[in-house]
Design a protein around this motif. Structure first.
Motif, PDB file in Angstrom:
ATOM      1  N   GLY A 159       0.819  -1.214   0.000  1.00 41.47           N
ATOM      2  CA  GLY A 159       0.000   0.000   0.000  1.00 41.47           C
ATOM      3  C   GLY A 159       0.846   1.256   0.000  1.00 41.47           C
ATOM      4  O   GLY A 159       0.550   2.215  -0.700  1.00 41.47           O
ATOM      5  N   ALA A 163       0.350   3.407  -3.255  1.00 40.43           N
ATOM      6  CA  ALA A 163      -0.570   4.546  -3.122  1.00 40.43           C
ATOM      7  C   ALA A 163       0.039   5.800  -2.508  1.00 40.43           C
ATOM      8  O   ALA A 163      -0.475   6.885  -2.739  1.00 40.43           O
ATOM      9  CB  ALA A 163      -1.785   4.114  -2.290  1.00 40.43           C
ATOM     10  N   TYR A 222      -7.121   0.883  -2.075  1.00 44.22           N
ATOM     11  CA  TYR A 222      -6.158   1.582  -2.951  1.00 44.22           C
ATOM     12  C   TYR A 222      -6.566   1.576  -4.434  1.00 44.22           C
ATOM     13  O   TYR A 222      -5.727   1.858  -5.291  1.00 44.22           O
ATOM     14  CB  TYR A 222      -4.751   0.955  -2.863  1.00 44.22           C
ATOM     15  CG  TYR A 222      -4.198   0.771  -1.483  1.00 44.22           C
ATOM     16  CD1 TYR A 222      -4.145   1.827  -0.575  1.00 44.22           C
ATOM     17  CD2 TYR A 222      -3.714  -0.472  -1.084  1.00 44.22           C
ATOM     18  CE1 TYR A 222      -3.631   1.644   0.701  1.00 44.22           C
ATOM     19  CE2 TYR A 222      -3.190  -0.655   0.189  1.00 44.22           C
ATOM     20  CZ  TYR A 222      -3.159   0.409   1.075  1.00 44.22           C
ATOM     21  OH  TYR A 222      -2.645   0.214   2.327  1.00 44.22           O
ATOM     22  N   SER A 224      -6.746  -1.001  -6.183  1.00 44.23           N
ATOM     23  CA  SER A 224      -5.690  -1.871  -6.729  1.00 44.23           C
ATOM     24  C   SER A 224      -6.224  -3.197  -7.263  1.00 44.23           C
ATOM     25  O   SER A 224      -5.442  -4.084  -7.590  1.00 44.23           O
ATOM     26  CB  SER A 224      -4.656  -2.154  -5.627  1.00 44.23           C
ATOM     27  OG  SER A 224      -5.282  -2.835  -4.545  1.00 44.23           O
TER      28      SER A 224
END
Ligand SMILES: N[C@@H](CCC(=O)N[C@@H](CS)C(=O)NCC(=O)O)C(=O)O
Length: 261
Positions: A159, A163, A222, A224
């Motif tokens: 993370g 991010a 995120y 993701s």
């Protein structure tokens, strides 16, 4: 990107980056603070992050099960404003991270920090969401501690570089993505023939694991999901969706915490 290791590390004095704030290296309170205390047996100081959410989940599940002495007041510790470094909060958690909980129904009150210790305490105290037999409880603790050891790779590793780092750095992103995908694969294989991680039903191991891996699989972390190709883990997907549909989980995700003033 090249870096020559110095003999002794010195702080980079990168004042633009809040992660590099030099004060972060030193533990302890930074200012006087009086935390509010409500009238419910449990006082929670938290935030709606994956660390806080798992505690909100177990408290809402206990409420759903009608456990009266698990009623709680929930206060927000705004970590963006540094409220975790106030004297009262640091007295509860010397590690200065949310969540922290105080159980005033005990004499003297029980002070707790570290989210998994909070989950374990509440589950054991009320005999819920934790298997009763030592054998099944051991299996449950294995998954709870698997998650405790693994999830910092998701938040603190993947993370951070995916991010929050000032720019994408290929080496750490590759390193942490590989590990997070390996962990998702561990979970996917384990969940292939079962509804929940351990025991005969939904436990604190599922709650703790869901807040990172379940939400990751649902694309809630995120942004993701595509990057990690989370659809490749169908058993994690099924497990994650089942848990997300629980009314207590929905309430936990929408929990309103009171400002500490
Ligand atoms: N190991 C801790 C982790 C908790 C944690 O990382 N909390 C974060 C929010 S998600 C925090 O309070 N960060 C504030 C900071 O690092 O200053 C636990 O189990 O409770």
């Amino acid at each position: 990107m090249s870096y020559t290791l110095p003999k002794i590390w010195t702080h980079p004095n990168n004042t633009d980056n809040p992660f590099f704030n030099a004060e972060r290296m030193v533990a302890g309170a930074r200012f006087e603070q009086k935390l509010p205390v409500g009238d419910k047996p449990l006082q929670l100081y938290s935030l709606g992050t994956p660390s806080g959410l798992r505690v909100h989940m177990v408290l809402e599940e206990l409420a759903e099960s009608g456990v009266a002495d698990a009623e709680y007041d929930a206060f927000a510790i705004d970590i963006g404003r540094g409220e975790q470094y106030g004297s009262d909060f640091v007295a509860l958690n010397p590690n200065a991270k949310i969540p922290a909980l105080v159980d005033y129904s005990a004499n003297p009150p029980v002070k707790l920090f570290e989210f998994d210790a909070i989950l374990q305490y509440l589950a054991e105290k009320h005999g819920q969401f934790i298997p009763a037999s030592p054998q099944k409880r051991a299996e449950c603790m294995s998954w709870l501690f698997w998650q405790a050891g693994s999830s910092p790779y998701v938040g603190g590793g993947f993370g951070h570089f995916f991010a929050f780092a000032p720019e994408p750095f290929e080496y750490p992103i590759n390193y942490f993505t590989l590990e997070v995908k390996r962990q998702l694969s561990v979970l996917d294989k384990h969940l292939a023939d079962k509804a929940y991680l351990c025991g005969d039903g939904y436990t604190i191991a599922d709650m703790a694991t869901w807040t990172w891996y379940g939400r990751l699989a649902l694309g809630l972390v995120y942004g993701s999901g595509e990057f990690l190709q989370v659809a490749d883990y169908p058993h994690v997907q099924r497990w994650a969706k089942n848990i997300a549909a629980r009314p207590a989980v929905q309430r936990a995700m929408n929990l309103r915490l009171q400002a500490i003033g």
